[in-house]
Design an enzyme around this catalytic site. Structure first.
Site, PDB file in Angstrom:
ATOM      1  N   THR A 182       0.836  -1.049  -0.305  1.00  6.01           N
ATOM      2  CA  THR A 182      -0.052  -0.259  -0.169  1.00  6.01           C
ATOM      3  C   THR A 182       0.884   1.430  -0.160  1.00  6.01           C
ATOM      4  O   THR A 182       1.759   1.347   0.610  1.00  6.01           O
ATOM      5  CB  THR A 182      -0.906   0.055   1.171  1.00  6.01           C
ATOM      6  OG1 THR A 182      -1.750  -1.116   1.117  1.00  6.01           O
ATOM      7  CG2 THR A 182      -1.581   1.314   1.462  1.00  6.01           C
ATOM      8  N   GLY A 212     -10.275  -3.006   2.409  1.00  2.00           N
ATOM      9  CA  GLY A 212      -9.216  -2.992   3.656  1.00  2.00           C
ATOM     10  C   GLY A 212      -9.523  -1.594   4.093  1.00  2.00           C
ATOM     11  O   GLY A 212     -10.367  -0.900   4.009  1.00  2.00           O
ATOM     12  N   ASP A 213      -8.538  -1.270   4.899  1.00  2.00           N
ATOM     13  CA  ASP A 213      -8.385  -0.144   5.861  1.00  2.00           C
ATOM     14  C   ASP A 213      -8.268   1.054   4.994  1.00  2.00           C
ATOM     15  O   ASP A 213      -8.616   2.210   5.370  1.00  2.00           O
ATOM     16  CB  ASP A 213      -7.186  -0.085   6.809  1.00  2.00           C
ATOM     17  CG  ASP A 213      -5.718  -0.590   6.060  1.00  2.00           C
ATOM     18  OD1 ASP A 213      -5.913  -1.270   5.428  1.00  2.00           O
ATOM     19  OD2 ASP A 213      -5.025   0.353   6.342  1.00  2.00           O
ATOM     20  N   THR A 233      -0.248   1.325   6.270  1.00  2.00           N
ATOM     21  CA  THR A 233       0.122   0.460   5.667  1.00  2.00           C
ATOM     22  C   THR A 233       0.220  -0.885   6.313  1.00  2.00           C
ATOM     23  O   THR A 233       0.406  -0.934   7.447  1.00  2.00           O
ATOM     24  CB  THR A 233       1.384   0.524   4.475  1.00  2.00           C
ATOM     25  OG1 THR A 233       1.644  -0.838   3.914  1.00  2.00           O
ATOM     26  CG2 THR A 233       2.660   0.857   5.451  1.00  2.00           C
ATOM     27  N   GLY A 234      -0.093  -2.190   5.896  1.00  2.00           N
ATOM     28  CA  GLY A 234      -0.010  -3.050   6.385  1.00  2.00           C
ATOM     29  C   GLY A 234      -1.545  -4.035   6.270  1.00  2.00           C
ATOM     30  O   GLY A 234      -2.335  -3.742   5.454  1.00  2.00           O
TER      31      GLY A 234
HETATM   32  N1  GLY Z   1      -3.846  -2.014   3.845  1.00  2.00           N
HETATM   33  C1  GLY Z   1      -4.210  -2.704   2.894  1.00  2.00           C
HETATM   34  C2  GLY Z   1      -5.296  -3.381   2.685  1.00  2.00           C
HETATM   35  O1  GLY Z   1      -5.139  -4.428   3.804  1.00  2.00           O
HETATM   36  O2  GLY Z   1      -6.136  -3.532   2.079  1.00  2.00           O
END
Ligand code: GLY
Length: 315
Positions: A182, A212-213, A233-234
């Site tokens: 990301t 996602g987040d 990110t993660g």
């Molecule tokens: N951080 C990116 C996702 O999990 O979508």
């Protein structure tokens, strides 16, 4: 009095192999150069983070735009968010499959829509109506990712023979060997305003429709002039549960330094939900923090005095 600008970017936090380090460093440095040009000529933090993220979306090194991870069906499905700390206006897109630069569509939403968030075909229709060209999903797919998905699915098929395949099929949040590339950018401009943007292809082998987040306000991205700008990110699910970008910004609003708050965010992510990832965070006074709890994270920053970039190693 004008403020000295600051720009910080990240290109993912994970156990990046040695042979990928140079490409990541090139990518984050290119993003800094482009974003800095905007700030240097007096442009806004919002424009700077958009342009920096576009550079990384266009770079196949990263899990954003073309070259992203493929979902379970072998398709690229992208999420992005951009947020303006001066006004709290935000624009987000989720699960888009026909946009090369989802952050551009997110910016259009921020600037031209009373809404904050569009998903899938609705997001693409909105973007197309505002002059953003749509592409075929195949144009976003590269051979490296087809190969990666096939080997991952083959491995899972072996491992699921004696287990419930549903959990494993989506991968494991504590597997840091899988890329979390990301990308994100945070900036402070000469008018003292901050902004943030985050863009991703999400996780390898994700279920179609999984969000996602990255594109959720306060989770993967946040900006408020009264606290901070942050991009994470993660693995997204643990980050979402903690609303981590906002959590970190709140620490800064309470008087803590971004350097400390970024590290605290990583500690909290690990201790509370066993999450892995990284964060960049910047306050209006120009202080910023970069932290991760994965073996490596690609990052770069530029201030009027210094330009630096690196692949941080776990201490
Ligand atoms: N951080 C990116 C996702 O999990 O979508």
């Amino acid at each position: 009095m004008p403020t000295d600008p600051v720009l910080v970017v990240h290109g993912g936090a994970w156990a990046m192999p040695d042979d990928m380090v140079d490409a990541h460093l090139r990518g984050v440095n290119n993003a800094i150069s482009t974003g800095w040009r905007v700030l240097d000529r007096g442009g806004s933090a919002l424009d700077a983070v958009e342009e920096a993220v576009v550079i990384m979306e266009d770079d196949e090194t990263f899990d954003a735009g073309r070259g992203s991870f493929l979902n379970r069906d072998g398709r690229v499905q992208l999420d992005a968010l951009i947020m303006d700390g001066a006004t709290l206006r935000a624009g987000g897109v989720g699960c888009v499959e026909h946009l090369r630069n989802p952050v551009r569509a997110a910016r259009k939403i921020l600037s031209e829509s009373p809404h904050v968030y569009f998903v899938a075909e609705g997001a693409e229709k909105f973007a197309a109506e505002r002059g953003i060209a749509l592409c075929k999903n195949e144009e976003l797919v590269i051979p490296r990712e087809v190969e990666r998905l096939h080997s991952y699915q083959a491995e899972l098929a072996k491992r699921t023979q004696s287990q419930d395949g549903n959990d494993l099929f989506a991968g494991s949040p504590d597997d840091v060997t899988i890329s979390h590339d990301t990308v994100g950018a945070i900036a402070l401009d000469c008018n003292g305003n901050i902004a943030a943007a985050t863009s991703t292809g999400g996780t390898l082998n994700k279920a179609p429709g999984r969000l996602g987040d990255s594109s959720l306000i306060g989770c993967g991205c946040y900006a408020d002039n009264e606290s901070a700008a942050a991009s994470t990110t993660g693995w997204g699910e643990p980050i979402m549960k903690l609303v981590l970008a906002k959590w970190t910004a709140d620490r800064i609003a309470a008087g803590n330094l971004p350097e400390w708050s970024a590290q605290e965010a990583m500690n909290y992510l690990k201790q509370r939900v066993n999450g892995h990832g990284g964060i960049i965070v910047l306050s209006r006074d120009g202080h910023f923090g970069i932290a991760h709890n994965t073996p490596r994270m690609a990052w770069a920053y530029k201030t009027v005095k210094k330009h630096d970039a690196g692949i941080l190693r776990e201490s």
